[in-house]
Design a protein around this motif. Structure first.
Motif, mmCIF file in Angstrom:
data_model
loop_
_atom_site.group_PDB
_atom_site.id
_atom_site.type_symbol
_atom_site.label_atom_id
_atom_site.label_comp_id
_atom_site.label_asym_id
_atom_site.label_seq_id
_atom_site.Cartn_x
_atom_site.Cartn_y
_atom_site.Cartn_z
ATOM 1 N N LEU A 111 0.832 -1.200 0.000
ATOM 2 C CA LEU A 111 0.000 0.000 0.000
ATOM 3 C C LEU A 111 0.870 1.254 0.000
ATOM 4 C CD1 LEU A 111 -2.793 1.386 0.312
ATOM 5 C CD2 LEU A 111 -2.477 1.199 2.786
ATOM 6 N N THR A 112 1.907 1.234 0.840
ATOM 7 C CA THR A 112 2.784 2.400 0.922
ATOM 8 C C THR A 112 3.484 2.661 -0.403
ATOM 9 O OG1 THR A 112 3.177 1.966 3.272
ATOM 10 C CG2 THR A 112 4.743 3.403 2.145
ATOM 11 N N VAL A 113 4.040 1.606 -0.993
ATOM 12 C CA VAL A 113 4.746 1.764 -2.266
ATOM 13 C C VAL A 113 3.781 2.202 -3.365
ATOM 14 C CG1 VAL A 113 6.053 0.553 -4.056
ATOM 15 C CG2 VAL A 113 6.554 0.133 -1.652
ATOM 16 N N GLY A 114 2.598 1.595 -3.385
ATOM 17 C CA GLY A 114 1.618 1.944 -4.408
ATOM 18 C C GLY A 114 1.166 3.395 -4.306
ATOM 19 N N LEU A 115 0.913 3.861 -3.085
ATOM 20 C CA LEU A 115 0.479 5.239 -2.908
ATOM 21 C C LEU A 115 1.594 6.221 -3.252
ATOM 22 C CD1 LEU A 115 -1.625 5.022 0.382
ATOM 23 C CD2 LEU A 115 -2.461 5.316 -1.956
ATOM 24 N N ARG A 116 2.813 5.885 -2.851
ATOM 25 C CA ARG A 116 3.923 6.781 -3.181
ATOM 26 C C ARG A 116 4.163 6.813 -4.685
ATOM 27 N NH1 ARG A 116 8.253 7.576 1.589
ATOM 28 N NH2 ARG A 116 8.543 9.424 0.299
ATOM 29 N N ALA A 117 3.933 5.692 -5.345
ATOM 30 C CA ALA A 117 4.070 5.673 -6.804
ATOM 31 C C ALA A 117 3.035 6.580 -7.452
ATOM 32 C CB ALA A 117 3.933 4.243 -7.326
ATOM 33 N N CYS A 118 1.803 6.571 -6.951
ATOM 34 C CA CYS A 118 0.759 7.440 -7.497
ATOM 35 C C CYS A 118 1.118 8.913 -7.320
ATOM 36 C CB CYS A 118 -0.578 7.155 -6.821
ATOM 37 S SG CYS A 118 -1.326 5.579 -7.268
ATOM 38 N N GLY A 119 1.829 9.234 -6.241
ATOM 39 C CA GLY A 119 2.176 10.612 -5.980
ATOM 40 C C GLY A 119 3.371 11.130 -6.755
ATOM 41 N N ARG A 120 4.058 10.267 -7.479
ATOM 42 C CA ARG A 120 5.243 10.673 -8.220
ATOM 43 C C ARG A 120 4.876 11.086 -9.647
ATOM 44 N NH1 ARG A 120 10.198 9.534 -6.100
ATOM 45 N NH2 ARG A 120 11.043 9.809 -8.183
ATOM 46 N N PRO A 121 5.562 12.088 -10.198
ATOM 47 C CA PRO A 121 5.275 12.512 -11.578
ATOM 48 C C PRO A 121 5.501 11.395 -12.594
ATOM 49 C CG PRO A 121 6.604 14.157 -10.445
ATOM 50 C CD PRO A 121 6.566 12.964 -9.546
ATOM 51 N N GLU A 122 6.403 10.470 -12.301
ATOM 52 C CA GLU A 122 6.687 9.382 -13.254
ATOM 53 C C GLU A 122 5.479 8.498 -13.525
ATOM 54 O OE1 GLU A 122 10.560 10.190 -10.972
ATOM 55 O OE2 GLU A 122 8.404 10.138 -10.596
ATOM 56 N N SER A 123 4.518 8.477 -12.581
ATOM 57 C CA SER A 123 3.350 7.605 -12.769
ATOM 58 C C SER A 123 2.500 8.042 -13.954
ATOM 59 C CB SER A 123 2.503 7.584 -11.497
ATOM 60 O OG SER A 123 1.946 8.864 -11.243
ATOM 61 N N THR A 124 2.675 9.278 -14.415
ATOM 62 C CA THR A 124 1.898 9.742 -15.564
ATOM 63 C C THR A 124 2.404 9.170 -16.877
ATOM 64 O OG1 THR A 124 3.277 11.710 -15.811
ATOM 65 C CG2 THR A 124 1.349 11.898 -14.381
ATOM 66 N N THR A 125 3.629 8.632 -16.868
ATOM 67 C CA THR A 125 4.205 8.117 -18.111
ATOM 68 C C THR A 125 4.700 6.680 -17.998
ATOM 69 O OG1 THR A 125 6.347 9.084 -17.507
ATOM 70 C CG2 THR A 125 4.898 10.399 -18.910
ATOM 71 N N ASP A 126 5.199 6.277 -16.834
ATOM 72 C CA ASP A 126 5.828 4.961 -16.705
ATOM 73 C C ASP A 126 5.640 4.441 -15.281
ATOM 74 O OD1 ASP A 126 7.363 2.697 -16.761
ATOM 75 O OD2 ASP A 126 9.189 3.651 -17.490
ATOM 76 N N TRP A 127 4.746 3.472 -15.127
ATOM 77 C CA TRP A 127 4.474 2.945 -13.798
ATOM 78 C C TRP A 127 5.656 2.175 -13.232
ATOM 79 C CZ3 TRP A 127 1.086 4.084 -10.233
ATOM 80 C CH2 TRP A 127 -0.123 4.691 -10.597
ATOM 81 N N ARG A 128 6.406 1.476 -14.069
ATOM 82 C CA ARG A 128 7.541 0.706 -13.556
ATOM 83 C C ARG A 128 8.564 1.623 -12.908
ATOM 84 N NH1 ARG A 128 8.900 -3.945 -18.141
ATOM 85 N NH2 ARG A 128 6.893 -5.040 -17.988
ATOM 86 N N THR A 129 8.879 2.731 -13.579
ATOM 87 C CA THR A 129 9.816 3.690 -13.013
ATOM 88 C C THR A 129 9.269 4.291 -11.727
ATOM 89 O OG1 THR A 129 10.654 4.242 -15.217
ATOM 90 C CG2 THR A 129 11.078 5.824 -13.457
ATOM 91 N N ALA A 130 7.980 4.615 -11.717
ATOM 92 C CA ALA A 130 7.366 5.203 -10.526
ATOM 93 C C ALA A 130 7.397 4.234 -9.354
ATOM 94 C CB ALA A 130 5.928 5.620 -10.838
ATOM 95 N N VAL A 131 7.108 2.957 -9.603
ATOM 96 C CA VAL A 131 7.090 1.964 -8.525
ATOM 97 C C VAL A 131 8.494 1.718 -7.992
ATOM 98 C CG1 VAL A 131 6.646 -0.469 -7.990
ATOM 99 C CG2 VAL A 131 4.960 0.854 -9.281
ATOM 100 N N ARG A 132 9.479 1.635 -8.891
ATOM 101 C CA ARG A 132 10.853 1.438 -8.435
ATOM 102 C C ARG A 132 11.313 2.617 -7.569
ATOM 103 N NH1 ARG A 132 11.925 -0.746 -13.737
ATOM 104 N NH2 ARG A 132 12.590 1.330 -14.414
ATOM 105 N N ALA A 133 11.018 3.831 -8.028
ATOM 106 C CA ALA A 133 11.406 5.010 -7.254
ATOM 107 C C ALA A 133 10.641 5.074 -5.933
ATOM 108 C CB ALA A 133 11.154 6.267 -8.072
ATOM 109 N N ALA A 134 9.366 4.681 -5.955
ATOM 110 C CA ALA A 134 8.568 4.703 -4.726
ATOM 111 C C ALA A 134 9.076 3.674 -3.724
ATOM 112 C CB ALA A 134 7.102 4.431 -5.059
#
Length: 202
Positions: A121-144
């Protein structure tokens, strides 16, 4: 928003004095409605974060902007993220059923599953809050995931925000249609803590 001198932009319903508050509530309602099929929930929350991030940059949060951002988010990767969310919810429901059935070892399994669910849940929510989630979920999840491990205060804030939203919904069910807005605002603020003024991530 910039302040009291900013004029109302085309498409804005509220004036500058109450614009952020109104933006958060209206975006929360839109996000809740779009999230009803569940598979669209990650895209809806990521869109809410993107729109509120733009509000912090003095861009108006209009309905047209939310819709355009959302349509750009509805990619196969976003629907895959939504499918994973549905699977995770099914696993949590199965976990609760096992605990209720009183099977041997169920409490231990439930504790381990709860820890895994909180981490996801924490990683998923932080991924949603990152700008990368608008273009690449894999990058957003790794960064989160990196942020969740390295930024423990931020991780605690994410869990606190999610818990607060859950408790508000539990106490008054209609608030479920509004809490996504404050949650998105919290995610944007938490992610912004680790960004220098030039917008790059530390």
């Amino acid at each position: 928003m910039r302040g009291r001198t900013r004029r109302r932009q085309p498409g804005e319903v509220f004036g500058p004095r109450t614009s952020l508050f109104a933006d958060v509530l209206s975006i929360g309602l839109a996000t809740a409605l779009v999230s009803l099929p569940l598979v669209t929930a990650p895209a809806a929350l990521s869109t809410a974060c993107a729109v509120l991030r733009g509000a912090a940059e003095h861009r108006p949060s209009t309905a047209g902007r939310y819709v355009s951002e959302l349509l750009a988010h509805l990619r196969p990767g976003d629907l895959t993220a939504g499918a994973l969310l549905v699977l995770a919810l099914a696993l949590v429901a199965a976990d609760i059923a096992l605990v209720g059935a009183g099977l041997p070892g169920a409490p231990v399994f439930a504790g381990a599953a709860a820890l895994v669910a909180a981490t996801a849940l924490t990683v998923g929510l932080r991924a949603c809050g990152r700008p990368e989630s608008t273009t690449d979920w894999r990058t957003a999840v790794r960064a989160a995931a990196h942020d969740a491990a390295r930024d423990l205060p931020g991780t605690g804030l994410v869990l606190l925000a999610a818990t607060t939203c859950f408790l508000c919904t539990w106490m008054l069910l209609p608030l479920a249609f509004l809490v996504p807005g404050p949650l998105a605002l919290a995610l944007v603020a938490i992610d912004g803590r680790r960004r220098p003024p030039d917008g790059s991530h530390r």
